[in-house]
Design a protein around this motif. Sequence first.
Motif, short mmCIF file in Angstrom:
data_model
loop_
_atom_site.label_atom_id
_atom_site.label_comp_id
_atom_site.label_asym_id
_atom_site.label_seq_id
_atom_site.Cartn_x
_atom_site.Cartn_y
_atom_site.Cartn_z
N ASP A 863 48.83 50.29 -21.49
CA ASP A 863 47.97 50.36 -22.67
C ASP A 863 46.59 50.78 -22.19
OD1 ASP A 863 45.99 49.41 -24.75
OD2 ASP A 863 47.86 48.93 -25.78
N ALA A 864 46.22 52.04 -22.48
CA ALA A 864 44.95 52.58 -21.98
C ALA A 864 43.76 51.87 -22.60
CB ALA A 864 44.88 54.08 -22.27
N GLY A 865 43.89 51.44 -23.87
CA GLY A 865 42.79 50.73 -24.52
C GLY A 865 42.47 49.42 -23.85
N LEU A 866 43.49 48.72 -23.40
CA LEU A 866 43.29 47.45 -22.69
C LEU A 866 43.12 47.64 -21.19
CD1 LEU A 866 45.97 45.10 -24.33
CD2 LEU A 866 43.50 45.03 -24.67
N HIS A 867 43.32 48.88 -20.69
CA HIS A 867 43.35 49.14 -19.26
C HIS A 867 44.40 48.24 -18.59
CE1 HIS A 867 39.83 51.66 -19.59
NE2 HIS A 867 39.18 50.68 -20.20
N LEU A 868 45.58 48.14 -19.20
CA LEU A 868 46.59 47.18 -18.77
C LEU A 868 47.87 47.88 -18.37
CD1 LEU A 868 47.11 44.09 -18.51
CD2 LEU A 868 48.17 44.21 -20.77
N ILE A 869 48.44 47.43 -17.26
CA ILE A 869 49.73 47.93 -16.78
C ILE A 869 50.70 46.76 -16.70
CG2 ILE A 869 50.97 49.08 -14.90
CD1 ILE A 869 48.13 50.06 -13.95
N ALA A 870 51.89 46.92 -17.26
CA ALA A 870 52.97 45.97 -17.06
C ALA A 870 53.97 46.64 -16.12
CB ALA A 870 53.63 45.59 -18.37
N ALA A 871 54.27 45.98 -15.01
CA ALA A 871 55.13 46.58 -13.99
C ALA A 871 56.23 45.60 -13.60
CB ALA A 871 54.31 46.97 -12.77
N VAL A 872 57.27 46.17 -13.00
CA VAL A 872 58.39 45.37 -12.48
C VAL A 872 58.52 45.67 -11.00
CG1 VAL A 872 60.89 45.03 -12.51
CG2 VAL A 872 59.65 45.27 -14.66
N ASN A 873 58.53 44.62 -10.18
CA ASN A 873 58.83 44.76 -8.76
C ASN A 873 60.15 44.06 -8.47
OD1 ASN A 873 58.43 45.55 -6.09
ND2 ASN A 873 57.41 43.62 -5.56
N ARG A 874 60.20 42.75 -8.59
CA ARG A 874 61.46 42.03 -8.57
C ARG A 874 62.10 42.15 -9.95
NH1 ARG A 874 57.43 39.62 -5.87
NH2 ARG A 874 57.78 38.95 -3.70
N GLU A 875 63.43 42.16 -10.02
CA GLU A 875 64.14 42.61 -11.21
C GLU A 875 63.82 41.83 -12.48
OE1 GLU A 875 68.31 42.31 -10.61
OE2 GLU A 875 68.32 40.14 -10.34
N ASN A 876 63.46 40.56 -12.38
CA ASN A 876 63.20 39.76 -13.58
C ASN A 876 61.76 39.24 -13.62
OD1 ASN A 876 63.73 38.13 -11.38
ND2 ASN A 876 64.52 36.44 -12.61
N GLU A 877 60.87 39.96 -12.96
CA GLU A 877 59.47 39.55 -12.88
C GLU A 877 58.58 40.63 -13.46
OE1 GLU A 877 57.33 37.49 -9.29
OE2 GLU A 877 57.10 39.65 -9.08
N ILE A 878 57.66 40.21 -14.33
CA ILE A 878 56.66 41.13 -14.90
C ILE A 878 55.32 40.87 -14.21
CG2 ILE A 878 55.28 41.65 -16.95
CD1 ILE A 878 57.90 42.89 -17.26
N LEU A 879 54.70 41.95 -13.81
CA LEU A 879 53.40 41.90 -13.16
C LEU A 879 52.39 42.62 -14.06
CD1 LEU A 879 51.76 41.41 -10.46
CD2 LEU A 879 52.47 43.71 -9.81
N SER A 895 64.08 35.21 -17.84
CA SER A 895 65.38 34.60 -17.57
C SER A 895 66.44 35.59 -17.15
CB SER A 895 65.86 33.85 -18.83
OG SER A 895 65.95 34.76 -19.93
N SER A 896 66.13 36.88 -17.17
CA SER A 896 67.14 37.90 -16.90
C SER A 896 66.42 39.19 -16.51
CB SER A 896 67.99 38.10 -18.17
OG SER A 896 69.11 38.91 -17.92
#
Length: 926
Positions: A863-879, A895-896
């Motif tokens: 989201d460019a407005g928030l300057h926010l990145i949601a990423a996945v490194n481990r399969e069920n983890e959001i960074l 949970s999955s």
Amino acid sequence: MAGWGPVAAFAAMSAFSGAVWGQPGTCSVAAPAMSSSAMNIFNDRQEQDLADALAEYFESDMRIATPAADDQLTRIGERLLATLPPNGIQYRLRMYDSGEINGFSIGGGRVYISRKLITAVKSEDELAGVVAHEIGHLAVHQSAIEMTRMLRIRLGVTHVGDRADIFARVHQLLNTPAKPDEDDRHDERGELTADNVAVYAMVRAGYAPEAFATFFDRVTENKGKTSNWFADVFGITSEERRRYTEALQLIATLPPVCRGQHQSNNAAFQVWVRGVLEGRVNDVASGSVNEATIKLDPPLRPTFWRIRFSPDGKLLLGQDEGSIVVADRESGGFRFRIDAPGAKSAYFTPDSKSVVFHDTKLRVERWDVATGKQTSVKEVVVFSGCNQTVLSADGRSLACLTVHEESESLRVSLQIVDVGSGALVYDKKNFFEQSTFDLGRLWQMAANITDGDFIANVAISPDGHYLLLATGDKSLAFDFEKQQPVALEGKLKNLGQTRMSFVGPNQVAVVGDRKSTGMYPLRIMNFPDGQLVKELEIGDQIFRSSSKPGTLIIGPLKSFAVGLLDVDAEKISWGSKFDAIDAWGPYASTENAAGGFAVLHADASQPQAISVDLGPLPEVNRGMISRDGRFLAVSLKNRAAIWDLDSGKQIALIRPFSSAWIDDQDALIGQFPKYGKWDAQELKFKLDPLNPTELGKLDNEEWQYHNLELRFRPMGKGKEVNWHATLEVKKMDGQSVAWTRGFNQETPACWPAEDDRLVLAWDLSNSAVKAEIKAHPELEKELAALKGRKGLLLETVTPETGASLEQVVVPEADLTNGRNDVRQAIVSGDVVLARGEHENTTIYRLKDGSKVGEFFGHPVATDAGLHLIAAVNRENEILLVDEATGKELKRFTLSSPVRVARIVGNKDKTLLVLTADQVIHRVAVP
């Protein structure tokens, strides 16, 4: 990375030296040196930061068990560490799910032991020997020393700073091509010291030191062989034999009271190992994020790739990418589902009372049909590993084919293992060898291994009695019941690697050489005498046995994905648009549109439908959430669906799409390839209310971006579009050309941006870059700053008009020299998120290419407005990462595994995440 095992560093060992540690009357041994003279630029705190950075890299594709309060691995580690002087390192020992028999450490107290290794040990002492070896490496800072050498040689770095600097150096190292001399120098003295520490810790902790050597001997299949002076002088001693000999020599230097100690038989340890054997590694910590959830109703069902009737015809088995389901054909009822990720072909046993299967880690499971419960689990241990495996239908024998790289050839060994005892019932180390004299077949075999394809053609008789196997010009028939080879006669005597399958208990179908007509002879022969029964013709199709004698499953066909070939009648009796089908008696079964079984009877006009429980959602072919967060569309191989996320209700079950986009008016525009009776089309679905309209025919050369489709058209007479071609952009709704742009040299890659921009990308080695730099001279400064380093030139354009917007040079190198370039760049607002080969992402400013920061993982939403990145490194983890600074804001575990994600909303932003359990998570974001 320090490691243990046949493929890792099990270093040479020497006698102890130094002061004696111990109490009078006990086993007293000399304390080993706890330091190395090799250069190490990391202190304890910095080494901990280094290990954290390396863990982000290594753990990205590892499933790591969360240790319980009574974790035996941790207990063993603490018992060993109590014998060593304390330091500033925090030790963490973790079990990870792997079919490799291995353990390794990455510095900073982090030790990883594979689940397979734990199931392969015969005593606590053997596991303690592995753990002690890794602690030995950590105690002398071996990983930090190795990283010091790599940083100096590859990057010229001779000192490190704070945690951020260390993480940045690890990222830089991963993004920089290796140099030839990196592995030329090894700190042998450090390796010797590490192993002295390992054996010392074992003795002091009360473990039998002999287990250290005996387990290594068994793992490497050395069979107790030792080296001698003649072999050592002339350099003909194998590494395994030399290391085993040095281990024995080291143990022999110990005082007699320290040798021959009774090996541990801890009851709690044995219970723990049994739990490791029977259970699966689950690293999910549920409830770790405060989010609202809604289940998809109904969910989307994965597609069966295998269907089998039981030998008595009363039951059905269906297998998708993560599950095995069993249903009752007679009553039409569902029985039970088995979680089976990575499972190979499942079978009903010949008595129809059990289901057996094995997975890629050589785990063999048996489930009782009557109760739906697991009755046994066996871990087959093949220390050299397997490239291809096949399990007998009764689950009692497993065949393992392994490829060994020799100096001028590839050698295939064949082992058949008794699953219950682990004993070898057949062992042929030189089953087949392909030399350099036949480069064509050598390269083909190497390609098959690289691609994960079969290296041998394998067939099992429907009753599970016989195995028929061929690779190259070598073949084997094996009787599983008698556990001995069977002589092939007649036309089967010189059987080579070709398409083949059993047609019944005593007949096989074998394909001959291609005819001038383009067809192939399909010869039906008695087994094993090789008498020809009849000959048919087929095309270039794959076939396999069914549960009905005299019938083969064959495909693809003109109108079906697979069909049933009646060998006697020489015709297709039934066909299916799905990939799985089977026959028994007057019945056939395939998959229905809803994802359950469709059971057909020869005399019935309508199939019987059997619904089954749902398994986890596999990796989706395509998935997207509308910008307003109201709709979700997901496509798998054989079906797709659309849901209203306000309620979670499914509003349409549709044919699969290859790409799609949901516009601001909540209309889905997509490309739908040919499927079953439907031609390839471009369709538009108005979602509220549902109303599909056809936009035009789908051209497979075109790819979609939002409501546009793009393709390159050659400028010259040929068909080449990688060079000297025109990019044509067409509106899907109306089919009119929006704009074109010619490229006289290399054509660019075309990537989507976070917003309404299109990204064009060239590797800096391309000659086309010179023309682009000439058109945008302001890039000269950015290019000069790279100082000859490799990277990408990116240009953003307006998708509707092609008008140029921004240009930037980023130093994201292709480390594969064009063989497997996986780089991708996502433009989000005023930054570029460049994804490298090692699943790490670097953030650059779009205006000048300067680096902002980096993180491990790949972006799934921005989201460019928030300057926010949601990423996945481990399969069920959001960074969550701040794209303006590169700093991590938050991470949480779901949970999955994550499948689809998007940040939605105007004022109050929400991260929507679809996980493999088909649940939508709504997470408020900062």
